[in-house]
Design a protein around this motif. Sequence first.
Motif, PDB file in Angstrom:
ATOM      1  N   VAL A   1       0.872  -1.167   0.000  1.00 17.28           N
ATOM      2  CA  VAL A   1       0.000   0.000   0.000  1.00 17.28           C
ATOM      3  C   VAL A   1       0.909   1.217   0.000  1.00 17.28           C
ATOM      4  N   PHE A   2       0.756   2.068  -1.020  1.00 17.69           N
ATOM      5  CA  PHE A   2       1.534   3.294  -1.126  1.00 17.69           C
ATOM      6  C   PHE A   2       0.785   4.378  -0.359  1.00 17.69           C
ATOM      7  N   VAL A   3       1.389   4.869   0.708  1.00 16.60           N
ATOM      8  CA  VAL A   3       0.809   5.962   1.486  1.00 16.60           C
ATOM      9  C   VAL A   3       1.482   7.232   0.980  1.00 16.60           C
ATOM     10  N   ILE A   4       0.703   8.069   0.302  1.00 16.24           N
ATOM     11  CA  ILE A   4       1.250   9.205  -0.439  1.00 16.24           C
ATOM     12  C   ILE A   4       0.818  10.518   0.211  1.00 16.24           C
ATOM     13  N   SER A   5       1.792  11.426   0.349  1.00 21.47           N
ATOM     14  CA  SER A   5       1.482  12.766   0.857  1.00 21.47           C
ATOM     15  C   SER A   5       2.186  13.795  -0.011  1.00 21.47           C
ATOM     16  N   GLY A   6       1.713  15.025   0.055  1.00 26.56           N
ATOM     17  CA  GLY A   6       2.271  16.127  -0.725  1.00 26.56           C
ATOM     18  C   GLY A   6       1.156  17.064  -1.128  1.00 26.56           C
ATOM     19  N   SER A   7       1.518  18.102  -1.861  1.00 28.32           N
ATOM     20  CA  SER A   7       0.521  19.111  -2.207  1.00 28.32           C
ATOM     21  C   SER A   7       0.004  18.989  -3.633  1.00 28.32           C
ATOM     22  N   GLY A   8       0.495  18.023  -4.391  1.00 24.02           N
ATOM     23  CA  GLY A   8       0.082  17.912  -5.790  1.00 24.02           C
ATOM     24  C   GLY A   8      -1.137  17.036  -5.995  1.00 24.02           C
ATOM     25  N   LYS A   9      -1.432  16.813  -7.283  1.00 20.40           N
ATOM     26  CA  LYS A   9      -2.491  15.900  -7.703  1.00 20.40           C
ATOM     27  C   LYS A   9      -1.822  14.712  -8.383  1.00 20.40           C
ATOM     28  N   LEU A  10      -2.325  13.506  -8.145  1.00 22.16           N
ATOM     29  CA  LEU A  10      -1.721  12.317  -8.732  1.00 22.16           C
ATOM     30  C   LEU A  10      -1.958  12.276 -10.236  1.00 22.16           C
TER      31      LEU A  10
ATOM     32  N   PRO B   1      -6.232  15.279  -5.667  1.00 20.66           N
ATOM     33  CA  PRO B   1      -5.217  15.814  -4.755  1.00 20.66           C
ATOM     34  C   PRO B   1      -4.727  14.718  -3.801  1.00 20.66           C
ATOM     35  N   LEU B   2      -3.419  14.688  -3.570  1.00 15.92           N
ATOM     36  CA  LEU B   2      -2.836  13.640  -2.719  1.00 15.92           C
ATOM     37  C   LEU B   2      -3.422  13.668  -1.310  1.00 15.92           C
ATOM     38  N   ARG B   3      -3.754  14.849  -0.819  1.00 17.89           N
ATOM     39  CA  ARG B   3      -4.298  14.933   0.540  1.00 17.89           C
ATOM     40  C   ARG B   3      -5.642  14.224   0.646  1.00 17.89           C
ATOM     41  N   LYS B   4      -6.352  14.052  -0.483  1.00 19.63           N
ATOM     42  CA  LYS B   4      -7.623  13.322  -0.481  1.00 19.63           C
ATOM     43  C   LYS B   4      -7.414  11.850  -0.805  1.00 19.63           C
ATOM     44  N   LEU B   5      -6.436  11.550  -1.629  1.00 18.52           N
ATOM     45  CA  LEU B   5      -6.197  10.182  -2.089  1.00 18.52           C
ATOM     46  C   LEU B   5      -5.529   9.345  -1.002  1.00 18.52           C
ATOM     47  N   ARG B   6      -4.414   9.800  -0.530  1.00 17.64           N
ATOM     48  CA  ARG B   6      -3.626   9.259   0.584  1.00 17.64           C
ATOM     49  C   ARG B   6      -3.080   7.850   0.408  1.00 17.64           C
ATOM     50  N   ARG B   7      -3.892   6.877   0.079  1.00 17.92           N
ATOM     51  CA  ARG B   7      -3.440   5.483   0.043  1.00 17.92           C
ATOM     52  C   ARG B   7      -3.848   4.816  -1.270  1.00 17.92           C
ATOM     53  N   ILE B   8      -2.892   4.132  -1.881  1.00 19.28           N
ATOM     54  CA  ILE B   8      -3.188   3.361  -3.083  1.00 19.28           C
ATOM     55  C   ILE B   8      -2.628   1.962  -2.880  1.00 19.28           C
ATOM     56  N   THR B   9      -3.498   0.980  -2.967  1.00 22.60           N
ATOM     57  CA  THR B   9      -3.079  -0.413  -2.883  1.00 22.60           C
ATOM     58  C   THR B   9      -2.660  -0.871  -4.262  1.00 22.60           C
ATOM     59  N   TYR B  10      -1.491  -1.495  -4.356  1.00 27.42           N
ATOM     60  CA  TYR B  10      -0.981  -2.001  -5.634  1.00 27.42           C
ATOM     61  C   TYR B  10      -2.051  -2.896  -6.280  1.00 27.42           C
ATOM     62  N   GLY B  11      -2.362  -2.583  -7.532  1.00 23.15           N
ATOM     63  CA  GLY B  11      -3.314  -3.386  -8.294  1.00 23.15           C
ATOM     64  C   GLY B  11      -4.766  -2.991  -8.116  1.00 23.15           C
ATOM     65  N   VAL B  12      -5.059  -2.024  -7.254  1.00 24.33           N
ATOM     66  CA  VAL B  12      -6.445  -1.600  -7.015  1.00 24.33           C
ATOM     67  C   VAL B  12      -6.609  -0.168  -7.523  1.00 24.33           C
ATOM     68  N   LEU B  13      -7.538   0.016  -8.442  1.00 23.33           N
ATOM     69  CA  LEU B  13      -7.757   1.336  -9.036  1.00 23.33           C
ATOM     70  C   LEU B  13      -8.498   2.265  -8.092  1.00 23.33           C
ATOM     71  N   PRO B  14      -7.925   3.450  -7.825  1.00 21.69           N
ATOM     72  CA  PRO B  14      -8.687   4.451  -7.077  1.00 21.69           C
ATOM     73  C   PRO B  14      -9.792   5.036  -7.967  1.00 21.69           C
ATOM     74  N   ASP B  15     -10.833   5.586  -7.356  1.00 21.98           N
ATOM     75  CA  ASP B  15     -11.900   6.245  -8.112  1.00 21.98           C
ATOM     76  C   ASP B  15     -11.318   7.334  -8.995  1.00 21.98           C
ATOM     77  N   GLY B  16     -11.783   7.398 -10.241  1.00 20.68           N
ATOM     78  CA  GLY B  16     -11.353   8.438 -11.175  1.00 20.68           C
ATOM     79  C   GLY B  16     -10.091   8.094 -11.948  1.00 20.68           C
ATOM     80  N   TYR B  17      -9.575   6.869 -11.784  1.00 19.71           N
ATOM     81  CA  TYR B  17      -8.342   6.461 -12.454  1.00 19.71           C
ATOM     82  C   TYR B  17      -8.585   5.257 -13.348  1.00 19.71           C
ATOM     83  N   GLU B  18      -7.722   5.136 -14.360  1.00 16.59           N
ATOM     84  CA  GLU B  18      -7.779   3.985 -15.251  1.00 16.59           C
ATOM     85  C   GLU B  18      -6.429   3.288 -15.256  1.00 16.59           C
ATOM     86  N   GLN B  19      -6.454   2.003 -15.532  1.00 13.45           N
ATOM     87  CA  GLN B  19      -5.225   1.206 -15.601  1.00 13.45           C
ATOM     88  C   GLN B  19      -4.678   1.285 -17.013  1.00 13.45           C
ATOM     89  N   VAL B  20      -3.408   1.715 -17.123  1.00 11.83           N
ATOM     90  CA  VAL B  20      -2.732   1.819 -18.411  1.00 11.83           C
ATOM     91  C   VAL B  20      -1.920   0.549 -18.682  1.00 11.83           C
TER      92      VAL B  20
END
Length: 167
Positions: free
Chosen positions: A38-47, A85-104
Amino acid sequence: MMNQNRNTWLTTLLATICLLVACERQTHVTLEGGVTPVFVISGSGKLASLAVYSPDFAAKAESPWDENFALWKIKPIGGNSTGTPLRKLRRITYGVLPDGYEQVKPTVGSAPHLAEGQKYFYEVETTNAPGTTGYVEIRNSRGVTTHGLGPCFKADSKKWIRVACPN
């Protein structure tokens, strides 16, 4: 005169605070989870994208972002500027698509399993702030941050040339 100095000082203080609050904060990743990190991501940008590359990437890549070695890559459905925004996303599990994203990558199917003892390079691209890169290794059935080298390249005309990485 004293009131004018105080007003100038307050205006300067408020402007400084506004600048500090609005500053870009570099993207930072920590890892949690087990065999599936699980990637725990922080910062001020957008993924803008997250990519995890195979262990062969460091030895065989032909460019800094050789997608032939990408095991899993995601990006926002509407393009980079629509990233969460990373502050809203925070965690991404490898192989699991977050809402609003597509797998390339992979273009079909699920992200491949990460093998014990292998190092995988990852890259987090963001908009409005610096992104980050690093390595994850599955060690004792847990995803942990580790170190790795390369590949290193330099641009020559319109192609990339592999060079020795600095020590």
